[in-house]
Design a protein around this motif. Structure first.
Motif, PDB file in Angstrom:
ATOM      1  N   UNK B  33      -1.676   1.130  -4.906  1.00  0.00           N
ATOM      2  CA  UNK B  33      -0.487   1.918  -4.342  1.00  0.00           C
ATOM      3  C   UNK B  33      -0.782   3.309  -4.104  1.00  0.00           C
ATOM      4  N   UNK B  50       5.454   6.356  -1.104  1.00  0.00           N
ATOM      5  CA  UNK B  50       4.655   5.305  -1.795  1.00  0.00           C
ATOM      6  C   UNK B  50       4.298   4.336  -0.526  1.00  0.00           C
ATOM      7  N   UNK B  52       2.167   0.591  -0.484  1.00  0.00           N
ATOM      8  CA  UNK B  52       1.516  -0.641  -1.162  1.00  0.00           C
ATOM      9  C   UNK B  52       0.079  -0.918   0.042  1.00  0.00           C
ATOM     10  N   UNK B  95      -2.878   4.627  -7.542  1.00  0.00           N
ATOM     11  CA  UNK B  95      -2.980   3.690  -8.886  1.00  0.00           C
ATOM     12  C   UNK B  95      -3.192   2.279  -8.448  1.00  0.00           C
TER      13      UNK B  95
END
Lengths: 114, 114
Positions: B33, B50, B52, B95
């Motif tokens: 992410x 954010x 993905x 992350x």
């Protein structure tokens, strides 16, 4: 909705003194993080908790640093004894679950050790 | 190991110019992410977006847009018609799957001159 609340916003103290930083995460968030920001090292993770349990404290600089999370709505980061090189901005962040959920940060505590 | 590189340390533009902030990342995770945060002069860290790893659609939010390209491991951020209020340090973060902590880039300081 209240965000992550940190206190104090600023702390100036003398070398050798104990310093306690406080954090109240966003209600319902089950992950809590402590970061430190310095000019030299940028933003670095110190420790994080999941469901009040410390999961990874490998970023804690040394034994002078300790962190606790006695309940879901409160965490402390303690430095004892403090040293000038601990001067930095300390951020607390919280998030819901894992995966792509963003971490929401508090306003930070600007710590100066004289 | 994970790494985020923001090669642009500081960018200065004049109001109404478009500006792109670069972010290149490294990770061995197949699912991860990416995030962008803004740190205005007041010091707080504000979550912006954010993304993905399996969603390469570009995103636009008002004057902000993000371009995610897995092939080049980049997640660039463009501000269209910049304004003085956009002046801040912008951080890109990563992350990986199963990790809760963010790996931050070193940040890009954007100064928008009137």
């Amino acid at each position: 909705d209240a965000g992550v609340i940190q206190s104090p916003r600023h702390e100036v103290t003398e070398m050798g003194q104990e310093v306690t930083l406080r954090c109240k995460p966003i209600s319902g968030h089950n992950s809590l993080f402590w970061y430190r920001q310095t000019m030299m090292r940028g933003l670095e993770l110190l420790i994080y908790f999941n469901n009040n349990v410390p999961i990874d404290d490998s970023g804690m600089p040394e034994d002078r640093f300790s962190a606790k999370m006695p309940n879901a709505s409160f965490s402390t980061l303690k430095i004892q004894p403090s040293e000038p090189r601990d001067s930095a901005v300390y951020f607390c962040a919280s998030s819901l679950g894992q995966g792509d959920q963003p971490q929401h940060f508090g306003d930070g505590t600007r710590l100066s050790i004289l | 190991a994970q790494k985020v590189t923001q090669a642009q340390t500081e960018i200065s533009v004049v109001e109404k110019e478009d500006v792109t902030l670069d972010c290149v990342y490294e990770t061995r995770d197949t699912t991860y992410y990416l995030f962008w945060y803004k740190q205005p002069p007041s010091g707080e860290l504000v979550f912006l977006i954010r993304r993905n790893s399996f969603d390469e659609q570009n995103e636009i939010s008002g004057r902000y847009s993000w371009n995610f390209q897995k092939s080049t491991s980049s997640f660039n951020f463009t501000i269209t018609a910049s304004q003085v209020v956009d002046s801040a340090v912008y951080f890109c973060a990563l992350k990986g799957t199963g990790r809760r902590a963010l790996t931050f880039g070193s940040g890009t300081r954007l100064q928008v001159q009137p």
